[in-house]
Design a protein around this motif. Structure first.
Motif, short mmCIF file in Angstrom:
data_model
loop_
_atom_site.label_atom_id
_atom_site.label_comp_id
_atom_site.label_asym_id
_atom_site.label_seq_id
_atom_site.Cartn_x
_atom_site.Cartn_y
_atom_site.Cartn_z
N ARG A 49 0.86 -1.18 0.00
CA ARG A 49 0.00 0.00 0.00
C ARG A 49 0.89 1.22 0.00
N THR A 50 0.35 2.30 -0.52
CA THR A 50 1.05 3.57 -0.47
C THR A 50 0.14 4.57 0.20
N VAL A 51 0.75 5.42 1.00
CA VAL A 51 0.02 6.40 1.79
C VAL A 51 0.22 7.77 1.16
N CYS A 52 -0.88 8.49 1.01
CA CYS A 52 -0.84 9.86 0.50
C CYS A 52 -1.65 10.71 1.49
N PRO A 53 -1.00 11.59 2.24
CA PRO A 53 -1.71 12.36 3.26
C PRO A 53 -2.96 13.05 2.72
N GLY A 54 -4.05 12.91 3.45
CA GLY A 54 -5.32 13.53 3.08
C GLY A 54 -6.14 12.70 2.11
N ASN A 55 -5.63 11.54 1.69
CA ASN A 55 -6.33 10.67 0.75
C ASN A 55 -6.39 9.26 1.30
N LEU A 56 -7.20 8.44 0.68
CA LEU A 56 -7.24 7.02 1.04
C LEU A 56 -5.94 6.35 0.66
N ASP A 57 -5.59 5.28 1.36
CA ASP A 57 -4.43 4.49 0.98
C ASP A 57 -4.76 3.75 -0.32
N LEU A 58 -3.77 3.61 -1.17
CA LEU A 58 -3.92 2.90 -2.43
C LEU A 58 -3.23 1.55 -2.28
N TYR A 59 -3.94 0.48 -2.63
CA TYR A 59 -3.45 -0.88 -2.45
C TYR A 59 -3.06 -1.50 -3.78
N LEU A 60 -1.97 -2.23 -3.74
CA LEU A 60 -1.44 -2.93 -4.90
C LEU A 60 -1.16 -4.36 -4.50
N ASP A 61 -1.57 -5.29 -5.34
CA ASP A 61 -1.24 -6.69 -5.12
C ASP A 61 -0.67 -7.22 -6.43
N VAL A 62 0.60 -7.62 -6.40
CA VAL A 62 1.23 -8.20 -7.59
C VAL A 62 0.83 -9.66 -7.62
N LEU A 63 0.01 -10.01 -8.60
CA LEU A 63 -0.53 -11.37 -8.69
C LEU A 63 0.38 -12.31 -9.43
N ASP A 64 1.12 -11.77 -10.42
CA ASP A 64 2.01 -12.61 -11.21
C ASP A 64 3.13 -11.75 -11.76
N GLN A 65 4.34 -12.27 -11.65
CA GLN A 65 5.51 -11.58 -12.18
C GLN A 65 6.23 -12.56 -13.11
N ALA A 66 6.20 -12.29 -14.41
CA ALA A 66 6.84 -13.14 -15.41
C ALA A 66 7.89 -12.29 -16.14
N PRO A 67 8.73 -12.90 -16.97
CA PRO A 67 9.78 -12.12 -17.64
C PRO A 67 9.25 -10.96 -18.50
N TYR A 68 8.11 -11.14 -19.15
CA TYR A 68 7.62 -10.11 -20.06
C TYR A 68 6.31 -9.47 -19.61
N THR A 69 5.71 -9.98 -18.55
CA THR A 69 4.43 -9.44 -18.09
C THR A 69 4.41 -9.35 -16.57
N THR A 70 3.57 -8.44 -16.07
CA THR A 70 3.27 -8.33 -14.65
C THR A 70 1.77 -8.14 -14.53
N THR A 71 1.13 -8.94 -13.69
CA THR A 71 -0.31 -8.81 -13.45
C THR A 71 -0.51 -8.28 -12.04
N VAL A 72 -1.27 -7.18 -11.94
CA VAL A 72 -1.48 -6.53 -10.65
C VAL A 72 -2.95 -6.23 -10.44
N ARG A 73 -3.28 -6.04 -9.19
CA ARG A 73 -4.59 -5.56 -8.78
C ARG A 73 -4.38 -4.25 -8.04
N LEU A 74 -5.15 -3.23 -8.39
CA LEU A 74 -4.99 -1.90 -7.83
C LEU A 74 -6.34 -1.41 -7.35
N THR A 75 -6.40 -0.89 -6.11
CA THR A 75 -7.69 -0.46 -5.57
C THR A 75 -7.52 0.46 -4.37
N TYR A 76 -8.58 1.17 -4.06
CA TYR A 76 -8.75 1.81 -2.76
C TYR A 76 -9.65 0.88 -1.95
N LEU A 77 -9.54 0.92 -0.65
CA LEU A 77 -10.46 0.18 0.21
C LEU A 77 -11.21 1.16 1.09
N PHE A 78 -12.53 1.12 1.03
CA PHE A 78 -13.38 1.99 1.84
C PHE A 78 -13.96 1.18 2.99
#
Length: 174
Positions: A49-78
């Motif tokens: 997660r990354t924190v930005c003062p005055g805003n919601l935290d932004l969450y990242l989940d790296v689901l797959d890391q391959a030589p030529y691709t990266t699959t991620v999930r990106l969201t805010y959680l309320f």
């Protein structure tokens, strides 16, 4: 550094129909924006997660890391993150970055408050354009607000810090 080109500002695209070429240009722009948000995208692992003062935290989940691709999930959680529901993800994007082509593909997008997909009568190209346009604007917003996921030797610190398991509940894409 080259100034970003915003293909969605083209008059033809605002009043006409997008082409495959303009969609590919938008996917390239999304890759560049994702790179500004996550500079070490090829090397980052796990849930963060990354924190930005005055805003919601932004969450990242790296689901797959391959030589030529990266699959991620990106969201805010309320909501209550420690409660039984664990918070409400909005928007909730599953993305695949193609490093060799420098493109980002939207695998799934679930903005419940702003539906971008209209229905089966709309052409697929238009749906892809809408979700990529939404992603472009959201990524641009995140970067302008100061969000940034850093690759650090240890997974701790105020920026790009390891999540406490909240984001890791997103084990698969939509």
């Amino acid at each position: 550094m080259q100034a970003p080109i915003y293909p969605w500002l083209s008059r033809d695209l605002l009043f006409g129909r997008p082409s495959v070429g303009s969609l590919m240009g938008l996917c390239e722009e999304n890759y560049a924006a994702l790179g500004r948000l996550i500079p070490g995208l090829r090397h980052i692992r796990g849930a963060r997660r990354t924190v930005c003062p005055g805003n919601l935290d932004l969450y990242l989940d790296v689901l797959d890391q391959a030589p030529y691709t990266t699959t991620v999930r990106l969201t805010y959680l309320f909501g209550n993150l420690d409660g039984p529901a664990g918070g409400h993800a909005e928007p909730d994007a599953c993305l695949r970055a193609y490093h060799d082509a420098q493109q980002v593909e939207v695998l799934g997008l679930s903005p419940k408050s702003l539906p971008v997909l209209r229905g089966p009568n709309e052409p697929l190209l238009l749906d892809k354009w809408r979700v990529n346009l939404f992603l472009a604007k959201w990524l641009d917003y995140c970067v302008q607000q100061g969000y940034r996921f850093e690759v650090v030797e240890r997974d701790e610190g105020p920026r790009g810090e390891r999540s406490s398991g909240v984001a890791s509940r997103f084990a698969a894409c939509l």
